[in-house]
Every structure is written in structure tokens, then in C-alpha cells.
Design an enzyme around this catalytic site. Structure first.
Site, PDB file in Angstrom:
ATOM      1  N   THR A  48       0.828  -1.203   0.000  1.00 15.71           N
ATOM      2  CA  THR A  48       0.000   0.000   0.000  1.00 15.71           C
ATOM      3  C   THR A  48       0.866   1.258   0.000  1.00 15.71           C
ATOM      4  OG1 THR A  48      -0.241  -0.282   2.404  1.00 15.71           O
ATOM      5  CG2 THR A  48      -2.016  -1.088   1.018  1.00 15.71           C
ATOM      6  N   THR A  49       2.058   1.216   0.622  1.00 16.93           N
ATOM      7  CA  THR A  49       2.983   2.353   0.549  1.00 16.93           C
ATOM      8  C   THR A  49       3.467   2.561  -0.880  1.00 16.93           C
ATOM      9  OG1 THR A  49       3.702   1.983   2.826  1.00 16.93           O
ATOM     10  CG2 THR A  49       5.169   3.276   1.442  1.00 16.93           C
ATOM     11  N   TYR A 111     -12.952  -1.407   2.501  1.00 15.26           N
ATOM     12  CA  TYR A 111     -14.273  -0.880   2.192  1.00 15.26           C
ATOM     13  C   TYR A 111     -15.393  -1.905   2.406  1.00 15.26           C
ATOM     14  CZ  TYR A 111     -18.174   1.537   0.047  1.00 15.26           C
ATOM     15  OH  TYR A 111     -19.390   2.128  -0.160  1.00 15.26           O
ATOM     16  N   TYR A 137      -2.014  -8.986   6.223  1.00 12.19           N
ATOM     17  CA  TYR A 137      -1.727  -7.588   6.544  1.00 12.19           C
ATOM     18  C   TYR A 137      -2.980  -6.959   7.134  1.00 12.19           C
ATOM     19  CZ  TYR A 137      -0.424  -2.648   5.636  1.00 12.19           C
ATOM     20  OH  TYR A 137      -0.157  -1.309   5.747  1.00 12.19           O
ATOM     21  N   ARG A 142      -6.799   1.988   7.847  1.00 10.50           N
ATOM     22  CA  ARG A 142      -6.930   2.270   6.412  1.00 10.50           C
ATOM     23  C   ARG A 142      -8.064   1.470   5.767  1.00 10.50           C
ATOM     24  NH1 ARG A 142      -2.337   5.389   4.334  1.00 10.50           N
ATOM     25  NH2 ARG A 142      -3.396   5.191   2.345  1.00 10.50           N
ATOM     26  N   LYS A 165       1.532  -8.986   9.039  1.00  4.82           N
ATOM     27  CA  LYS A 165       1.957  -7.614   9.311  1.00  4.82           C
ATOM     28  C   LYS A 165       0.813  -6.961  10.074  1.00  4.82           C
ATOM     29  CE  LYS A 165       2.956  -3.184   7.039  1.00  4.82           C
ATOM     30  NZ  LYS A 165       3.038  -2.471   5.737  1.00  4.82           N
ATOM     31  N   ILE A 207       7.852  -4.161   9.053  1.00  2.00           N
ATOM     32  CA  ILE A 207       7.675  -3.781   7.654  1.00  2.00           C
ATOM     33  C   ILE A 207       7.451  -2.280   7.667  1.00  2.00           C
ATOM     34  CG2 ILE A 207       6.292  -4.061   5.562  1.00  2.00           C
ATOM     35  CD1 ILE A 207       5.795  -6.948   6.376  1.00  2.00           C
TER      36      ILE A 207
END
Length: 296
Positions: A48-49, A111, A137, A142, A165, A207
Site C-alpha cells: 500500500t505504501t 471498504y 496484513y 486504512r 503484518k 515492515i
């Protein structure tokens, strides 16, 4: 393929872009080489980063492939392949496996807000469809979805689900996951601000977003923390603490991409709906870079 648990600092690498939003593959190669030379234990490509939500499938796969080529087997490459569609997550994971990724990192479906049973079936379906090591993850801030330790425990029974993560930033959650005592199951922090405490409590690594700008320091801090050397880890982390905060003054990866541009490592490119860092935050991020001894 990853064999055994990778420990230490694993960077959640940004995807460098030109100012027009196109991917800067030359800068990507430089960033990857910098991470390897700095002692980073593994590279997460297009997580996502890495702005996975705005890359096409073709771009996604090409960034992973280029990263693997530059790494040349020196450290594992973990591909971000999560999606809020199970079918899409399977497709991305297959593409990453075909590109030669050592493992995949799959964020919880965002979502949709699936219940715990939905999360279990989603990750089980991906794991059964693609024979590559997979890391869960969890980042509820988020995704609006929190995967509970009981669900993690169930998923850990699936042979190619090898770790998680955990980015809730909650040390009670850290302790709950450690208490599961899952054999051969990697526990990674996804929150730089609590990473040191998480590793001292039993996590295997971090991470990291901060590792994009301070890879050597993060590698040393994580090595100290996973070795149980609390004093050394605290001393290193004290210089990084303001950076951990400043890199989240706006949604990730806005601040970290600005910081890398400030260091002269990338162009200030980012894709809509994200926009460049508001100039109101420039001095705060610069001050954090100074505290970390990255600029004068």
C-alpha cells in the site's frame, strides 16, 4: 520462496514516479540498490505504501519484476497483492508468483468490511489458489476492517500462510498475537512508532515506512530489538522517533515521498487522488530528517 522467518527491517518501498505520475524505473532501481546495501532484510514491492491502489495490473507486475531483477536474489522480495475482491487478489498473487516473488503480502479487503468468517475464507481462497508463501496484513485504520487474533490463529494452520503484518499500533494486540505462540509464523509490526516495543515483546521484525528514508538506522534498530538489546534499540530509535511521527502528518505515502524527494532520491511524483505534501508540513518533516542525521 522464503524459507524460515525473515527477521529485522523489511522496507515497504515507495513506487517512485515522475511529476506526471508515470513510474520512474531508473529511480526504482536506485532505491532498491540503496536498500540492499543498507542491510534491509527484505523488500516489499507495491504494497500500500507503493501506491498499489492506483497502479494497473501491468504496472504492478512490472514494478515487482524490476525489483526482483535488481535484487538478484540478495534479499527476499515480497509482493503486495491484496485487494478487496478475492478474485482480483488471486489474480495479482498469481502474477507476482509468475514474476518470481518470494512471497506475497495481502492486505485485508478494504471498504467491504467483511466479518471474521469472510476474512478467513478470503485469505484461505487465495492461499489455496496460489502456491506461494503469503503474509497477512491488518491495518484497520486504512481498511475499516480489523482481523482478530482468533482469525489469524485459524489462518496460520494453512501451510503457505506464513505470517502477519500487524499495523493496528496497539501493544495489547501485539501481546495477544505473541501469546498465540504460533510455530514458524512470522509476526511483523506495520507501525514504526511501536515497532521497537513490538519486537522487544516478541515480534520478528518491522515492515517499515521509515526505512525508505533511513534504511541503515532502521536495520540496526531492528537487529538490536529482535536480539533483545533494549538499550541499544532505544538509543537508535530515539533519533528516529520524530521521523516515525512526521511521515504520517498526512496519509502515507505523501510525506515519505516528499522526504525522499527532499533527499534528492526521487522526483516528487504521486498519483491522484493523493497529492504532494502541503507546504505547512515541510519544516516538520525537515526537522525529523535532521533529527535522524539525514540532512544538516
Amino acid at each position: 520462496m522464503i524459507e524460515g522467518i525473515v527477521t529485522g527491517s523489511l522496507v515497504a518501498l515507495v513506487t517512485p514516479m515522475h511529476v506526471d505520475g508515470s513510474i520512474d524505473f531508473d529511480a526504482l532501481e536506485r532505491l532498491v540498490e540503496r536498500q540492499v546495501l543498507a542491510g534491509t532484510s527484505a523488500i516489499v514491492s507495491v504494497g500500500t505504501t507503493g501506491e498499489s491502489a492506483t497502479l494497473s495490473v501491468e504496472e504492478h507486475t512490472e514494478v515487482i519484476r524490476r525489483t526482483i531483477d535488481v535484487v538478484a536474489g540478495r534479499v527476499p522480495v515480497i509482493a503486495g497483492t491484496g485487494a478487496n475482491s478475492t478474485t482480483e487478489a488471486i489474480h495479482l498473487t498469481e502474477a507476482a508468483a509468475d514474476a518470481g516473488a518470494d512471497a506475497a503480502l495481502l492486505v485485508t479487503p478494504y471498504y467491504n468490511k467483511p466479518p471474521q468468517e469472510g476474512l478467513f475464507r478470503h485469505f484461505k481462497a487465495v492461499a489455496e489458489a496460489v502456491d506461494i508463501p503469503q503474509i497477512l496484513y491488518n491495518v484497520p485504520g486504512r481498511t475499516a476492517c480489523d482481523m482478530l487474533p482468533t482469525t489469524v490463529e485459524r489462518l496460520a494452520e494453512i501451510p503457505n500462510i506464513i505470517g502477519i503484518k500487524e499495523a493496528k499500533g496497539d501493544l495489547d494486540r501485539v501481546r495477544d498475537l505473541v501469546a498465540l505462540n504460533l510455530p514458524d509464523f512470522a509476526l511483523y509490526s506495520g507501525d514504526d512508532a511501536t515497532a521497537r516495543a513490538s519486537m522487544l515483546a516478541g515480534f520478528h521484525g518491522d515492515i517499515s515506512v521509515t526505512a525508505n528514508v533511513a534504511p541503515e538506522a532502521m536495520a540496526r534498530m531492528c537487529k538490536a530489538a529482535t536480539s533483545g538489546n533494549a538499550e541499544e534499540a532505544a538509543a537508535i530509535d530515539s533519533d528516529l522517533a520524530s521521523l516515525h511521527r512526521a511521515l504520517f502528518v498526512e496519509p502515507n505515502p505523501i510525506p515519505v515521498k516528499w522526504a525522499l524527494a527532499e533527499l534528492g532520491l526521487i522526483e516528487p511524483g504521486i498519483r491522484l487522488p493523493l497529492v504532494p505534501l502541503d507546504e505547512l508540513h515541510y519544516e516538520e518533516v525537515r526537522a525529523a530528517l535532521r533529527a535522524a542525521h539525514l540532512i544538516d
